[in-house]
Design a protein around this motif. Structure first.
Motif, PDB file in Angstrom:
ATOM      1  N   MET A  56       9.089  30.138  33.201  1.00 33.78           N
ATOM      2  CA  MET A  56       8.508  31.144  34.130  1.00 33.78           C
ATOM      3  C   MET A  56       9.991  31.252  34.872  1.00 33.78           C
ATOM      4  O   MET A  56      10.443  30.382  35.337  1.00 33.78           O
ATOM      5  N   SER A  57      10.099  32.522  35.436  1.00 31.54           N
ATOM      6  CA  SER A  57      11.051  33.022  36.329  1.00 31.54           C
ATOM      7  C   SER A  57      10.635  32.502  38.048  1.00 31.54           C
ATOM      8  O   SER A  57       9.463  32.156  38.293  1.00 31.54           O
ATOM      9  N   PRO A  58      11.690  32.258  38.705  1.00 30.51           N
ATOM     10  CA  PRO A  58      11.520  32.059  40.084  1.00 30.51           C
ATOM     11  C   PRO A  58      10.432  33.039  40.806  1.00 30.51           C
ATOM     12  O   PRO A  58       9.809  32.759  41.658  1.00 30.51           O
ATOM     13  N   ALA A  59      10.517  34.170  40.290  1.00 32.18           N
ATOM     14  CA  ALA A  59       9.617  35.223  40.744  1.00 32.18           C
ATOM     15  C   ALA A  59       8.248  35.083  40.609  1.00 32.18           C
ATOM     16  O   ALA A  59       7.326  35.148  41.338  1.00 32.18           O
ATOM     17  N   ASP A  60       7.945  34.427  39.172  1.00 30.90           N
ATOM     18  CA  ASP A  60       6.497  34.167  39.059  1.00 30.90           C
ATOM     19  C   ASP A  60       5.935  32.903  39.966  1.00 30.90           C
ATOM     20  O   ASP A  60       5.103  33.034  40.124  1.00 30.90           O
ATOM     21  N   ILE A  61       6.887  32.028  40.123  1.00 33.39           N
ATOM     22  CA  ILE A  61       6.579  30.925  40.956  1.00 33.39           C
ATOM     23  C   ILE A  61       6.213  31.375  42.404  1.00 33.39           C
ATOM     24  O   ILE A  61       5.145  30.801  43.034  1.00 33.39           O
ATOM     25  N   VAL A  62       6.942  32.123  42.978  1.00 38.16           N
ATOM     26  CA  VAL A  62       6.826  32.549  44.216  1.00 38.16           C
ATOM     27  C   VAL A  62       5.573  33.473  44.481  1.00 38.16           C
ATOM     28  O   VAL A  62       4.665  33.372  45.531  1.00 38.16           O
ATOM     29  N   ILE A  63       5.260  34.147  43.268  1.00 40.88           N
ATOM     30  CA  ILE A  63       3.935  34.826  43.335  1.00 40.88           C
ATOM     31  C   ILE A  63       2.854  34.040  43.347  1.00 40.88           C
ATOM     32  O   ILE A  63       1.754  34.167  43.875  1.00 40.88           O
ATOM     33  N   LEU A  64       2.702  32.962  42.291  1.00 39.59           N
ATOM     34  CA  LEU A  64       1.681  32.012  42.249  1.00 39.59           C
ATOM     35  C   LEU A  64       1.714  31.398  43.586  1.00 39.59           C
ATOM     36  O   LEU A  64       0.675  30.868  44.059  1.00 39.59           O
ATOM     37  N   LEU A  65       2.537  30.871  44.190  1.00 39.42           N
ATOM     38  CA  LEU A  65       2.578  30.106  45.296  1.00 39.42           C
ATOM     39  C   LEU A  65       1.959  30.914  46.623  1.00 39.42           C
ATOM     40  O   LEU A  65       0.993  30.399  47.435  1.00 39.42           O
ATOM     41  N   VAL A  66       2.285  32.354  46.603  1.00 35.44           N
ATOM     42  CA  VAL A  66       1.783  33.082  47.633  1.00 35.44           C
ATOM     43  C   VAL A  66       0.227  33.440  47.213  1.00 35.44           C
ATOM     44  O   VAL A  66      -0.707  33.240  48.340  1.00 35.44           O
ATOM     45  N   ILE A  67      -0.147  33.356  46.106  1.00 33.19           N
ATOM     46  CA  ILE A  67      -1.620  33.737  45.804  1.00 33.19           C
ATOM     47  C   ILE A  67      -2.491  32.103  46.078  1.00 33.19           C
ATOM     48  O   ILE A  67      -3.386  32.079  46.673  1.00 33.19           O
ATOM     49  N   ALA A  68      -1.739  31.217  45.758  1.00 32.95           N
ATOM     50  CA  ALA A  68      -2.440  29.827  46.046  1.00 32.95           C
ATOM     51  C   ALA A  68      -2.486  29.874  47.747  1.00 32.95           C
ATOM     52  O   ALA A  68      -3.471  29.419  48.147  1.00 32.95           O
ATOM     53  N   ALA A  69      -1.345  29.988  48.363  1.00 34.60           N
ATOM     54  CA  ALA A  69      -1.726  30.163  49.960  1.00 34.60           C
ATOM     55  C   ALA A  69      -2.703  30.785  50.462  1.00 34.60           C
ATOM     56  O   ALA A  69      -3.536  30.476  51.080  1.00 34.60           O
ATOM     57  N   LEU A  70      -2.900  32.008  49.937  1.00 36.84           N
ATOM     58  CA  LEU A  70      -3.864  32.961  50.343  1.00 36.84           C
ATOM     59  C   LEU A  70      -5.183  32.572  50.102  1.00 36.84           C
ATOM     60  O   LEU A  70      -6.255  32.619  50.667  1.00 36.84           O
ATOM     61  N   LEU A  71      -5.315  31.805  48.965  1.00 30.24           N
ATOM     62  CA  LEU A  71      -6.904  31.145  48.237  1.00 30.24           C
ATOM     63  C   LEU A  71      -7.125  30.108  49.270  1.00 30.24           C
ATOM     64  O   LEU A  71      -8.521  30.033  49.987  1.00 30.24           O
ATOM     65  N   VAL A  72      -6.023  29.338  49.831  1.00 33.75           N
ATOM     66  CA  VAL A  72      -6.313  28.147  50.853  1.00 33.75           C
ATOM     67  C   VAL A  72      -6.732  28.852  52.227  1.00 33.75           C
ATOM     68  O   VAL A  72      -7.679  28.226  52.590  1.00 33.75           O
TER      69      VAL A  72
END
Length: 77
Positions: free
Chosen positions: A1-17
């Motif tokens: 997993m690239s750093p860009a994928d991790i950032v995207i997943l973190l943004v999506i998780a934050a939006l869900l929260v």
């Protein structure tokens, strides 16, 4: 997993929260309405007069613009 994928997943998780937090804080469906503090429907669970009025006006406008008039609904089988 690239750093860009991790950032995207973190943004999506934050939006869900944030979405879950907003839903939890709102309490009821009409909590965002400007009339919620003075609305009897909010306290009693009755139909919302603001929503009823909005639907009545929308159906009236559609009835005036639809050829043949009225609120005729066609079903296709």
């Amino acid at each position: 997993m690239s750093p860009a994928d991790i950032v995207i997943l973190l943004v999506i998780a934050a939006l869900l929260v944030l979405c879950a937090r907003s839903l939890r804080r709102s309490g009821a469906a009409c909590a965002g309405c400007g009339s919620a503090s003075s609305c009897s429907a909010h306290a009693t669970g009755a139909p919302c007069p603001a929503a009823s009025d909005m639907l009545r006006r929308a159906e009236s406008a559609l009835g005036q613009n639809v050829p043949g008039g009225g609120n005729r609904r066609e079903t296709h089988m």
